[in-house]
Design a protein around this motif. Structure first.
Motif, short mmCIF file in Angstrom:
data_model
loop_
_atom_site.label_atom_id
_atom_site.label_comp_id
_atom_site.label_asym_id
_atom_site.label_seq_id
_atom_site.Cartn_x
_atom_site.Cartn_y
_atom_site.Cartn_z
N GLU A 85 -0.77 -16.28 -10.02
CA GLU A 85 -1.85 -17.40 -10.59
C GLU A 85 -3.08 -16.98 -11.29
O GLU A 85 -3.45 -17.18 -12.14
N ASN A 90 -3.60 -19.15 -16.48
CA ASN A 90 -4.86 -19.93 -15.90
C ASN A 90 -5.86 -19.02 -15.49
O ASN A 90 -6.90 -19.59 -14.80
N ARG A 91 -5.89 -17.67 -15.90
CA ARG A 91 -7.16 -17.30 -15.39
C ARG A 91 -8.21 -17.26 -15.63
O ARG A 91 -9.23 -16.92 -15.01
N VAL A 93 -9.52 -20.04 -15.44
CA VAL A 93 -10.12 -21.08 -14.81
C VAL A 93 -10.89 -20.42 -13.47
O VAL A 93 -11.89 -20.72 -12.87
N ASN A 133 -2.77 -25.48 -7.56
CA ASN A 133 -2.07 -25.37 -8.81
C ASN A 133 -0.61 -24.67 -8.63
O ASN A 133 0.42 -25.10 -9.23
#
Length: 152
Positions: A85, A90-91, A93, A133
């Protein structure tokens, strides 16, 4: 500055119990081995999977988690998923949370989460959000101080 009596460490357990009781929850003891958050998630998932949650069970199996695997193995899977993740689409984020100067790059810091017991870092503050997430399950966090509980 004097700490108000209701904010002392002595009252923290009492306050937490009161908050939990208000929501119909109870406090459970988890090992203090650096993986306590992941033990808690593993326990919660096992509890959810013992109910009739076929959609959740199907999704969790698709990412490598089932009630049959031992807690230690679930934690290793959760750690691997956290790193995926952090390193995935989505890094963006999570990258802003790494704000102090560090000798490690974001990628190197993210990879540390594969190590058992690694949690105490700026990026560690993102683990609850990453878990939500990854698992696509909202989590309610009830800290022992007087603030509004946070739902991730």
């Amino acid at each position: 500055m004097q700490v108000p009596p209701d904010q002392t460490q002595e009252n923290a357990g009492e306050r937490l119990t009161s908050i939990l009781n208000a929501f119909g929850f109870e406090q459970l003891s988890m090992p203090g081995d650096g993986d306590c958050f992941l033990h808690c998630i593993s326990f919660s998932l096992s509890s959810l999977l013992t109910r009739d949650n076929s959609n959740l069970a199907t999704y969790l199996k698709s990412i490598g988690i089932s009630i049959e695997i031992p807690d230690k193995d679930k934690i290793n899977v959760l750690r691997r998923l956290i790193v995926q993740e952090f390193m995935g689409p989505n890094r963006h984020v999570y990258e802003p949370f790494l704000i102090t100067s560090t000798t490690d790059s974001y990628d190197a810091e993210a990879q540390k989460f594969l190590e058992s017991g690694h949690y105490d870092s700026e990026l560690g503050n993102c683990v609850p959000l990453a878990m939500s997430n990854i698992l696509q399950v909202p989590w309610l966090f009830l800290p022992p101080w007087k603030i509004i509980p946070s739902l991730t």
